[in-house]
Write an enzyme that holds these catalytic residues in place. Structure first.
Site, PDB file in Angstrom:
ATOM      1  N   HIS A 196       0.847  -1.015   0.004  1.00 23.00           N
ATOM      2  CA  HIS A 196       0.029  -0.155   0.228  1.00 23.00           C
ATOM      3  C   HIS A 196       0.998   1.277   0.041  1.00 23.00           C
ATOM      4  CE1 HIS A 196      -3.801  -1.973   2.016  1.00 23.00           C
ATOM      5  NE2 HIS A 196      -3.918  -1.758   0.740  1.00 23.00           N
ATOM      6  N   CYS A 292      -2.769   2.990   9.089  1.00 20.38           N
ATOM      7  CA  CYS A 292      -3.814   1.837   8.894  1.00 20.38           C
ATOM      8  C   CYS A 292      -4.883   1.832   9.730  1.00 20.38           C
ATOM      9  CB  CYS A 292      -3.124   0.271   8.550  1.00 20.38           C
ATOM     10  SG  CYS A 292      -1.696   0.144   7.279  1.00 20.38           S
TER      11      CYS A 292
END
Length: 299
Positions: A196, A292
């Site tokens: 990511h 996150c």
């Protein structure tokens, strides 16, 4: 001004040229009561199945929550769901936006891994209850898009940075750019450990970024170098083992970051940032840390 930019020679503006956007006021977090490592969908999860200490994980989560409150953000909490052990990583299921009239919008994600697809409706329900205008990608044309795991707002600007290559499709950004009428700088990711964008790029303020350089192509690095005056580089150890770049700087001043990032934290302080260290060791087992574990929002 909608456009998707994939090379430095397409950059005909600076961050100062982009219309301003308010800083976030709120945080959305998902309680980790059912958090665990039950499967392997990224390299960090290998050998970690069944090894999460739930009590420690909850304590770590509570400290992250309290730090967001301490830096002045309002925390909204969603309860997690049994059978969705990664739902706590709520940066991934959506991309919120506030337009120039103050209206709240959100694009819902198309999760890459089958194990995480059922998380999205629970997050969507929260947005609906809070009056957001909902937007969706065409699943017949776009295979995946994992929200703010890959799509990161430039601090205080209507400019989005978009990662692609592992969990999000480049094609998703065309729809998002057109819908929100914003430029998107698209960065190809090239190391599966940094799957990511939020694992290798942390935007600290409108002029400063923290990166792990080896996660990007040379073209990607050229775009980053062109758009930021100051770039702090994390070592492989601090980026890969301690998720240094998965820090969060919601206000352009306070950085909440995994403890032990010695070199990065020194550089942050040298550049005028206030560093707040926190343990997220239980969440590192699943390939995530502070960024996150939350979604930044506007009230």
């Amino acid at each position: 001004m909608g456009q998707v930019i994939t090379s430095a020679d397409q950059l005909d503006f600076t961050a100062q040229d982009i219309p301003s956007m308010p800083l976030p006021t709120d945080v959305l977090m998902v309680r980790p009561l059912h958090y665990s490592v039950d499967y392997v969908i990224n390299p960090h999860m290998a050998d970690q199945v069944g090894k999460v200490d739930k009590i420690v994980a909850n304590n770590e989560w509570e400290l992250v929550r309290s730090l967001f409150e301490q830096v002045g953000l309002n925390v909204n909490i969603i309860e997690d769901q049994n059978g969705l052990p990664d739902m706590v990583f709520c940066a991934n299921q959506s991309l919120p936006y506030i337009d120039e009239d103050g209206k709240q919008h959100v694009f819902m994600s198309i999760m890459h891994a089958d194990q995480r697809k059922e998380e999205v409706p629970y997050i969507e329900q929260w947005y609906r209850q809070h009056g957001y205008e909902m937007h969706y990608l065409d699943e017949d044309k776009i295979s995946d898009f994992e929200g703010c795991g890959d799509a990161i707002w430039h601090t205080g600007r209507r400019l989005l940075w978009g990662g692609y290559g592992y969990r999000s499709s480049l094609e998703a950004y065309e729809t998002i750019s057109e819908t929100f009428d914003i430029p998107i700088i698209a960065l190809e990711l090239v190391d599966e450990s940094f799957y990511h964008l939020d694992t290798c790029l942390c935007i600290l303020d409108k002029n400063t970024a923290l990166i792990y350089p080896d996660a990007f192509t040379q073209q990607g690095l050229a775009m980053i170098n062109q758009m930021f005056d100051t770039i702090i580089k994390a070592s492989k150890y601090e980026a890969e083992e301690l998720f240094a770049c998965n820090a969060s700087c919601p206000d352009g001043r306070n950085v909440i970051i995994q403890q032990g990032c010695t070199d990065v934290n020194k550089n942050l302080r040298d550049n005028g940032f206030s560093v707040h260290e926190v343990s997220t060791y239980e969440f590192l087992k699943s390939g995530g840390s502070v960024f996150c574990m939350k979604m930044l929002l506007w009230s």
